[in-house]
Design a protein around this motif. Structure first.
Motif, PDB file in Angstrom:
ATOM      1  N   ALA A 190     -11.542   6.267  40.168  1.00  0.00           N
ATOM      2  CA  ALA A 190     -12.832   5.579  40.343  1.00  0.00           C
ATOM      3  C   ALA A 190     -14.012   5.873  39.737  1.00  0.00           C
ATOM      4  O   ALA A 190     -14.880   5.455  39.286  1.00  0.00           O
ATOM      5  CB  ALA A 190     -13.215   6.101  42.014  1.00  0.00           C
ATOM      6  N   ASN A 200     -13.674   4.127  36.199  1.00  0.00           N
ATOM      7  CA  ASN A 200     -14.200   2.621  36.588  1.00  0.00           C
ATOM      8  C   ASN A 200     -15.652   2.596  36.800  1.00  0.00           C
ATOM      9  O   ASN A 200     -16.398   1.842  35.980  1.00  0.00           O
ATOM     10  CB  ASN A 200     -13.605   2.250  37.788  1.00  0.00           C
ATOM     11  N   GLY A 201     -16.293   3.604  37.353  1.00  0.00           N
ATOM     12  CA  GLY A 201     -17.771   3.691  37.491  1.00  0.00           C
ATOM     13  C   GLY A 201     -18.141   3.810  36.245  1.00  0.00           C
ATOM     14  O   GLY A 201     -19.375   3.132  36.009  1.00  0.00           O
ATOM     15  N   SER A 235     -17.495   0.565  33.805  1.00  0.00           N
ATOM     16  CA  SER A 235     -18.349  -0.720  34.359  1.00  0.00           C
ATOM     17  C   SER A 235     -19.784  -0.897  34.159  1.00  0.00           C
ATOM     18  O   SER A 235     -20.433  -1.985  34.001  1.00  0.00           O
ATOM     19  CB  SER A 235     -18.070  -1.029  35.759  1.00  0.00           C
ATOM     20  N   ASN A 236     -20.490   0.449  34.224  1.00  0.00           N
ATOM     21  CA  ASN A 236     -21.943   0.357  33.927  1.00  0.00           C
ATOM     22  C   ASN A 236     -22.497   0.558  32.658  1.00  0.00           C
ATOM     23  O   ASN A 236     -23.764   0.602  32.468  1.00  0.00           O
ATOM     24  CB  ASN A 236     -22.706   1.086  35.167  1.00  0.00           C
ATOM     25  N   TYR A 260     -13.497   2.593  44.442  1.00  0.00           N
ATOM     26  CA  TYR A 260     -14.542   2.033  43.278  1.00  0.00           C
ATOM     27  C   TYR A 260     -15.689   1.583  43.780  1.00  0.00           C
ATOM     28  O   TYR A 260     -16.911   2.215  43.235  1.00  0.00           O
ATOM     29  CB  TYR A 260     -13.680   1.229  42.388  1.00  0.00           C
ATOM     30  N   GLU A 261     -15.864   1.098  44.509  1.00  0.00           N
ATOM     31  CA  GLU A 261     -17.057   0.295  45.319  1.00  0.00           C
ATOM     32  C   GLU A 261     -17.934   1.676  45.880  1.00  0.00           C
ATOM     33  O   GLU A 261     -19.023   1.904  45.778  1.00  0.00           O
ATOM     34  CB  GLU A 261     -16.754  -0.607  46.210  1.00  0.00           C
ATOM     35  N   ASP A 262     -17.384   2.594  46.355  1.00  0.00           N
ATOM     36  CA  ASP A 262     -17.954   3.793  46.985  1.00  0.00           C
ATOM     37  C   ASP A 262     -18.437   4.498  45.838  1.00  0.00           C
ATOM     38  O   ASP A 262     -19.637   5.188  45.938  1.00  0.00           O
ATOM     39  CB  ASP A 262     -17.038   4.742  47.603  1.00  0.00           C
ATOM     40  N   LEU A 321     -15.449   9.291  48.708  1.00  0.00           N
ATOM     41  CA  LEU A 321     -14.972   7.942  48.669  1.00  0.00           C
ATOM     42  C   LEU A 321     -13.529   7.691  49.752  1.00  0.00           C
ATOM     43  O   LEU A 321     -12.921   8.722  49.915  1.00  0.00           O
ATOM     44  CB  LEU A 321     -14.078   8.046  47.421  1.00  0.00           C
ATOM     45  N   LEU A 323     -19.713   3.188  42.931  1.00  0.00           N
ATOM     46  CA  LEU A 323     -20.764   2.691  42.600  1.00  0.00           C
ATOM     47  C   LEU A 323     -21.860   2.529  43.436  1.00  0.00           C
ATOM     48  O   LEU A 323     -23.162   2.442  42.959  1.00  0.00           O
ATOM     49  CB  LEU A 323     -20.397   1.369  41.973  1.00  0.00           C
ATOM     50  N   ASN A 324     -21.598   2.451  44.720  1.00  0.00           N
ATOM     51  CA  ASN A 324     -22.489   2.455  45.821  1.00  0.00           C
ATOM     52  C   ASN A 324     -22.514   3.695  46.761  1.00  0.00           C
ATOM     53  O   ASN A 324     -22.181   3.563  47.949  1.00  0.00           O
ATOM     54  CB  ASN A 324     -22.449   1.039  46.666  1.00  0.00           C
ATOM     55  N   SER A 356     -11.275   1.526  48.931  1.00  0.00           N
ATOM     56  CA  SER A 356     -12.596   1.165  48.487  1.00  0.00           C
ATOM     57  C   SER A 356     -13.327   2.225  47.579  1.00  0.00           C
ATOM     58  O   SER A 356     -14.274   2.387  47.300  1.00  0.00           O
ATOM     59  CB  SER A 356     -13.638   0.809  49.393  1.00  0.00           C
TER      60      SER A 356
END
Length: 158
Positions: A16, A19-20, A23-24, A149-151, A143, A153-154, A147
């Motif tokens: 994660a 990925n974070g 991706s940004n 990866y989503e956690d 995390l 990022l957010n 989820s």
């Protein structure tokens, strides 16, 4: 500024984190170095990358994220209201061993070791006392496995 990121451990938290950053646009793919004792290559969202030695990751990273397991170990059992309850603590032996190896390769006082693994309050402070010339900080993971990866990022807390 181009950041050089090292990831130690590529399980749920490490993946994660990678990925974070990817991706940004926080850092380029070639500036992400990965060490995982059990994997020769990682495949994260169709991005394949060979893992490297711990020494190589440390020598080529400014920010080093510790994303290692901290298993729970039962230290005693008690009966409470007729129910058997297992009491215990987290096992830091994996992190202790890795940090002991890692500090041998730190080559700059600008490098920072960032604790993402689940640890109890005061763990980072204890490592700072044991290794006073090394910069440690804590960035705990919150995390959920399904989820992660989503956690990342957010985050709902930092």
């Amino acid at each position: 500024m181009e950041y050089k990121i090292g990831i130690i451990g590529c399980g749920i938290v490490g993946s994660a984190t990678i990925n974070g950053f990817r991706s940004n646009g926080f850092c380029k793919d070639e500036n992400i170095r990965i060490y995982d004792k059990y994997k020769e290559e990682v495949n994260i969202l169709d991005w394949k990358k060979k893992t490297e030695s711990l020494k190589t990751v440390i020598k080529n990273s400014q920010y080093i994220f510790i994303c290692l397991p901290t298993p729970y170990k039962v230290t005693k059992e008690e009966k409470i209201n007729g129910h058997k309850i297992e009491l215990g603590e987290i096992d830091l032996s994996i992190i202790d061993k890795t940090i002991g190896e890692l500090v041998e390769h730190i080559n700059s006082d600008e490098q920072v070791i960032i604790m993402r693994s689940t640890v109890i309050p005061g763990t980072t402070k204890n490592y700072s006392k044991k290794y006073p010339n090394i910069r440690f900080c804590s960035n705990p993971e919150f995390l959920r496995e399904a989820s992660a990866y989503e956690d990342f990022l957010n985050p709902d807390r930092i």
